[in-house]
Structure formats: C-alpha cells, structure tokens
Design a protein around this motif. Structure first.
Motif, PDB file in Angstrom:
ATOM      1  N   THR A   1       9.663  -2.969  13.059  1.00 21.57           N
ATOM      2  CA  THR A   1       8.691  -1.923  12.721  1.00 21.57           C
ATOM      3  C   THR A   1       8.792  -1.620  11.229  1.00 21.57           C
ATOM      4  O   THR A   1       9.723  -2.088  10.544  1.00 21.57           O
ATOM      5  CB  THR A   1       8.971  -0.631  13.508  1.00 21.57           C
ATOM      6  N   GLY A   2       7.876  -0.802  10.752  1.00 23.14           N
ATOM      7  CA  GLY A   2       7.946  -0.357   9.367  1.00 23.14           C
ATOM      8  C   GLY A   2       9.240   0.385   9.090  1.00 23.14           C
ATOM      9  O   GLY A   2       9.842   0.228   8.024  1.00 23.14           O
ATOM     10  N   ASP A   3       9.709   1.183  10.058  1.00 22.08           N
ATOM     11  CA  ASP A   3      10.966   1.918   9.890  1.00 22.08           C
ATOM     12  C   ASP A   3      12.154   0.963   9.786  1.00 22.08           C
ATOM     13  O   ASP A   3      13.073   1.204   9.010  1.00 22.08           O
ATOM     14  CB  ASP A   3      11.184   2.901  11.041  1.00 22.08           C
ATOM     15  N   ASP A   4      12.133  -0.116  10.579  1.00 21.87           N
ATOM     16  CA  ASP A   4      13.209  -1.108  10.510  1.00 21.87           C
ATOM     17  C   ASP A   4      13.256  -1.746   9.127  1.00 21.87           C
ATOM     18  O   ASP A   4      14.329  -1.904   8.539  1.00 21.87           O
ATOM     19  CB  ASP A   4      13.013  -2.203  11.571  1.00 21.87           C
ATOM     20  N   VAL A   5      12.096  -2.103   8.593  1.00 22.77           N
ATOM     21  CA  VAL A   5      12.033  -2.729   7.267  1.00 22.77           C
ATOM     22  C   VAL A   5      12.464  -1.735   6.195  1.00 22.77           C
ATOM     23  O   VAL A   5      13.207  -2.087   5.266  1.00 22.77           O
ATOM     24  CB  VAL A   5      10.622  -3.288   6.982  1.00 22.77           C
ATOM     25  N   ARG A   6      12.033  -0.496   6.319  1.00 23.55           N
ATOM     26  CA  ARG A   6      12.430   0.536   5.350  1.00 23.55           C
ATOM     27  C   ARG A   6      13.947   0.682   5.315  1.00 23.55           C
ATOM     28  O   ARG A   6      14.548   0.804   4.253  1.00 23.55           O
ATOM     29  CB  ARG A   6      11.772   1.872   5.692  1.00 23.55           C
TER      30      ARG A   6
ATOM     31  N   CYS B   1       7.665   6.472  -1.932  1.00 19.30           N
ATOM     32  CA  CYS B   1       6.431   6.968  -1.317  1.00 19.30           C
ATOM     33  C   CYS B   1       6.378   6.505   0.135  1.00 19.30           C
ATOM     34  O   CYS B   1       6.708   5.369   0.446  1.00 19.30           O
ATOM     35  CB  CYS B   1       5.209   6.446  -2.072  1.00 19.30           C
ATOM     36  N   LEU B   2       5.950   7.405   1.011  1.00 19.93           N
ATOM     37  CA  LEU B   2       5.728   7.080   2.408  1.00 19.93           C
ATOM     38  C   LEU B   2       4.479   7.828   2.838  1.00 19.93           C
ATOM     39  O   LEU B   2       4.423   9.049   2.761  1.00 19.93           O
ATOM     40  CB  LEU B   2       6.935   7.500   3.258  1.00 19.93           C
ATOM     41  N   ASP B   3       3.446   7.085   3.258  1.00 21.98           N
ATOM     42  CA  ASP B   3       2.183   7.718   3.619  1.00 21.98           C
ATOM     43  C   ASP B   3       1.510   6.928   4.738  1.00 21.98           C
ATOM     44  O   ASP B   3       1.102   5.773   4.528  1.00 21.98           O
ATOM     45  CB  ASP B   3       1.266   7.785   2.393  1.00 21.98           C
ATOM     46  N   GLU B   4       1.425   7.509   5.908  1.00 19.74           N
ATOM     47  CA  GLU B   4       0.764   6.905   7.068  1.00 19.74           C
ATOM     48  C   GLU B   4       1.260   5.479   7.333  1.00 19.74           C
ATOM     49  O   GLU B   4       0.474   4.562   7.536  1.00 19.74           O
ATOM     50  CB  GLU B   4      -0.750   6.934   6.890  1.00 19.74           C
ATOM     51  N   GLY B   5       2.561   5.298   7.294  1.00 15.39           N
ATOM     52  CA  GLY B   5       3.152   3.995   7.586  1.00 15.39           C
ATOM     53  C   GLY B   5       3.383   3.128   6.366  1.00 15.39           C
ATOM     54  O   GLY B   5       4.310   2.334   6.330  1.00 15.39           O
ATOM     55  N   LEU B   6       2.542   3.277   5.355  1.00 18.96           N
ATOM     56  CA  LEU B   6       2.707   2.515   4.109  1.00 18.96           C
ATOM     57  C   LEU B   6       3.936   3.053   3.367  1.00 18.96           C
ATOM     58  O   LEU B   6       4.114   4.262   3.247  1.00 18.96           O
ATOM     59  CB  LEU B   6       1.464   2.677   3.227  1.00 18.96           C
ATOM     60  N   ALA B   7       4.793   2.160   2.898  1.00 21.78           N
ATOM     61  CA  ALA B   7       5.984   2.590   2.172  1.00 21.78           C
ATOM     62  C   ALA B   7       6.072   1.843   0.849  1.00 21.78           C
ATOM     63  O   ALA B   7       5.768   0.654   0.771  1.00 21.78           O
ATOM     64  CB  ALA B   7       7.236   2.335   3.005  1.00 21.78           C
ATOM     65  N   LEU B   8       6.496   2.555  -0.173  1.00 23.29           N
ATOM     66  CA  LEU B   8       6.704   1.978  -1.503  1.00 23.29           C
ATOM     67  C   LEU B   8       8.168   2.169  -1.870  1.00 23.29           C
ATOM     68  O   LEU B   8       8.701   3.273  -1.780  1.00 23.29           O
ATOM     69  CB  LEU B   8       5.799   2.667  -2.534  1.00 23.29           C
ATOM     70  N   HIS B   9       8.843   1.063  -2.214  1.00 22.08           N
ATOM     71  CA  HIS B   9      10.245   1.100  -2.635  1.00 22.08           C
ATOM     72  C   HIS B   9      10.347   0.493  -4.030  1.00 22.08           C
ATOM     73  O   HIS B   9       9.548  -0.357  -4.394  1.00 22.08           O
ATOM     74  CB  HIS B   9      11.121   0.276  -1.678  1.00 22.08           C
ATOM     75  N   ARG B  10      11.368   0.919  -4.755  1.00 25.05           N
ATOM     76  CA  ARG B  10      11.578   0.323  -6.071  1.00 25.05           C
ATOM     77  C   ARG B  10      13.068   0.094  -6.305  1.00 25.05           C
ATOM     78  O   ARG B  10      13.922   0.853  -5.868  1.00 25.05           O
ATOM     79  CB  ARG B  10      10.976   1.174  -7.165  1.00 25.05           C
ATOM     80  N   GLY B  11      13.298  -1.003  -6.997  1.00 24.65           N
ATOM     81  CA  GLY B  11      14.630  -1.325  -7.473  1.00 24.65           C
ATOM     82  C   GLY B  11      14.531  -1.495  -8.975  1.00 24.65           C
ATOM     83  O   GLY B  11      13.470  -1.250  -9.569  1.00 24.65           O
TER      84      GLY B  11
ATOM     85  N   VAL C   1      12.307  -5.002  -9.010  1.00 26.98           N
ATOM     86  CA  VAL C   1      11.191  -5.254  -8.097  1.00 26.98           C
ATOM     87  C   VAL C   1      10.649  -3.962  -7.490  1.00 26.98           C
ATOM     88  O   VAL C   1      11.359  -2.960  -7.398  1.00 26.98           O
ATOM     89  CB  VAL C   1      11.586  -6.219  -6.934  1.00 26.98           C
ATOM     90  N   LEU C   2       9.391  -4.034  -7.095  1.00 24.51           N
ATOM     91  CA  LEU C   2       8.736  -2.993  -6.305  1.00 24.51           C
ATOM     92  C   LEU C   2       8.299  -3.633  -4.997  1.00 24.51           C
ATOM     93  O   LEU C   2       7.910  -4.807  -4.984  1.00 24.51           O
ATOM     94  CB  LEU C   2       7.490  -2.462  -7.023  1.00 24.51           C
ATOM     95  N   THR C   3       8.316  -2.866  -3.910  1.00 30.20           N
ATOM     96  CA  THR C   3       7.819  -3.395  -2.633  1.00 30.20           C
ATOM     97  C   THR C   3       6.807  -2.440  -2.028  1.00 30.20           C
ATOM     98  O   THR C   3       6.926  -1.224  -2.158  1.00 30.20           O
ATOM     99  CB  THR C   3       8.951  -3.606  -1.602  1.00 30.20           C
ATOM    100  N   LEU C   4       5.804  -3.018  -1.379  1.00 28.56           N
ATOM    101  CA  LEU C   4       4.838  -2.271  -0.577  1.00 28.56           C
ATOM    102  C   LEU C   4       4.936  -2.817   0.840  1.00 28.56           C
ATOM    103  O   LEU C   4       4.806  -4.032   1.043  1.00 28.56           O
ATOM    104  CB  LEU C   4       3.416  -2.482  -1.097  1.00 28.56           C
ATOM    105  N   THR C   5       5.162  -1.953   1.817  1.00 30.30           N
ATOM    106  CA  THR C   5       5.290  -2.370   3.209  1.00 30.30           C
ATOM    107  C   THR C   5       4.082  -1.870   3.986  1.00 30.30           C
ATOM    108  O   THR C   5       3.774  -0.678   3.962  1.00 30.30           O
ATOM    109  CB  THR C   5       6.590  -1.819   3.828  1.00 30.30           C
ATOM    110  N   PHE C   6       3.410  -2.818   4.657  1.00 30.27           N
ATOM    111  CA  PHE C   6       2.217  -2.513   5.456  1.00 30.27           C
ATOM    112  C   PHE C   6       2.501  -2.890   6.912  1.00 30.27           C
ATOM    113  O   PHE C   6       2.344  -4.043   7.305  1.00 30.27           O
ATOM    114  CB  PHE C   6       1.013  -3.341   4.986  1.00 30.27           C
ATOM    115  N   PRO C   7       2.941  -1.931   7.744  1.00 25.48           N
ATOM    116  CA  PRO C   7       3.208  -2.263   9.145  1.00 25.48           C
ATOM    117  C   PRO C   7       1.953  -2.140  10.001  1.00 25.48           C
ATOM    118  O   PRO C   7       1.064  -1.338   9.723  1.00 25.48           O
ATOM    119  CB  PRO C   7       4.246  -1.217   9.551  1.00 25.48           C
TER     120      PRO C   7
END
Length: 196
Positions: free
Chosen positions: A29-34, A46-56, A59-65
């Motif tokens: 799930t999106g939570d597992d990936v997060r 950022c976390l909004d309606e399932g979409l998550a944005l992470h940064r290191g 790199v930056l990541t956008l997760t679309f579950p």
C-alpha cells in the motif's frame, strides 16, 4: 545504503516490493511504501489524499498508490528529468502475475539503457518467474557497488548472463573474486558471501 541518484533508490525499492509481494501475497500500500522510504532516511514533506512526497539530500519521490498498482517517481534533486525513474508495481491479469518495473520517467529524453529486468511474480504460487538482479548500493574506496545477496547471484547465474551488467545492460563485466566492474556505467557489483 547510499542514495546519490534515482537509480540508487529505485533498485532497493523494487527489490523490497518484490519481497513484500512474495511474503504478503499482495501489492504494498501507499503506507507500506511510505514506511520503506522513511526507514531509508527520506523525509516525508507532504501527504495529501494518498499522494506522498519525500525528500532526501539527492532525490525527491512522489508516491501514487491505487488499488491495482502503485507508482513511485524518483527525481534527482538537481531537477534533471532525464535522470528520473519510475518504479511501478501492478497486478497484470493477462500475465497472471505481479510485475515490478523500473523505467525512465521521461522516455522522450532518456537515451540510455537501464538494462533492468522486471520482477515477475506468479499470482498463484508467488514464485519468481523472472531473473532480476536487485540489491542496494554502498560506497567503498574502489567506487560505488550494487551489493547483491548470494540468492540473487544464483538467480542471475541461472539466467546465464553474468557477463551483462544488470544496471546498464552493457556486455563485458570484468569479474574479480566476488566483484564485477562495468566500464560502461562505472558501477561495480559485489556479491555478499562467497560467489559459487
């Protein structure tokens, strides 16, 4: 684990997703990936309606579950779209398998070959049907290495392609004991334990 560019996160993420599917018999799930991203020192910004944005740092990541798939875009913090990759995990009903692919996020600009074989897992037996060579990256005095376990090495060996770089697809890997070097992409590959 070192993450200087999108590939250095994409390969461990794809490996983890494959292991997750085999163990849990479902897509993460999106939570597992997060959780995976946070454990690998990426900050959730950022976390909004399932979409998550992470940064290191690099790199930056956008997760679309979604229900039948999950997409993680990994972008270099430099903003170079030609370096960006997508890790896509989905259930393919025609193949009757779960599939995980690492593909260029911007196929129009991408000119190289990332050479990565997709992870294909049978939907009934949850056994691996492909020969992916995935691991994590470590930096050593001799350079940056893709570190794979012995099980992954045996899968690669069964495929009969030990002379082909699993990262860029170039032929002519030079082996020395438990290490191989690729002149094309510059990465090394290291097998944990004894190479048989």
């Amino acid at each position: 684990m070192k993450i200087y560019e999108p590939l250095m996160l994409a390969m461990p993420l794809a490996k983890w997703m494959g292991e997750f599917i085999i163990e849990n018999k479902k897509l993460p799930t999106g939570d597992d990936v997060r959780k995976f991203l946070r454990e690998n020192k990426l900050e959730e910004i950022c976390l909004d309606e399932g979409l998550a944005l992470h940064r290191g740092k690099f790199v930056l990541t956008l997760t679309f579950p979604a229900k039948e798939h999950i997409i993680v875009d990994i972008i270099s913090s430099s903003g170079e779209l030609s370096d960006a990759l997508e890790v896509i995990a989905y259930h393919d009903r025609k193949l009757e398998a779960y599939v995980i692919e690492i593909i260029p996020a911007n196929e129009l600009e991408f000119e190289g070959n990332i050479g990565l074989e997709p992870v294909i897992i049978d939907e009934e037996s949850f056994e691996l049907k492909s020969y992916p060579v995935l691991g994590h990256f470590e930096e050593e005095k001799d350079g940056v290495f893709l570190v794979i376990d012995n099980k992954t090495y045996q899968i690669w060996k069964e495929n009969g392609k030990l002379n082909i770089c699993p990262i860029c697809g170039a032929e002519g890997l030079a082996w020395r004991k438990n290490e191989a070097y690729c002149d094309s992409c510059g990465f090394g590959i290291k097998v944990e334990g004894e190479r048989q």
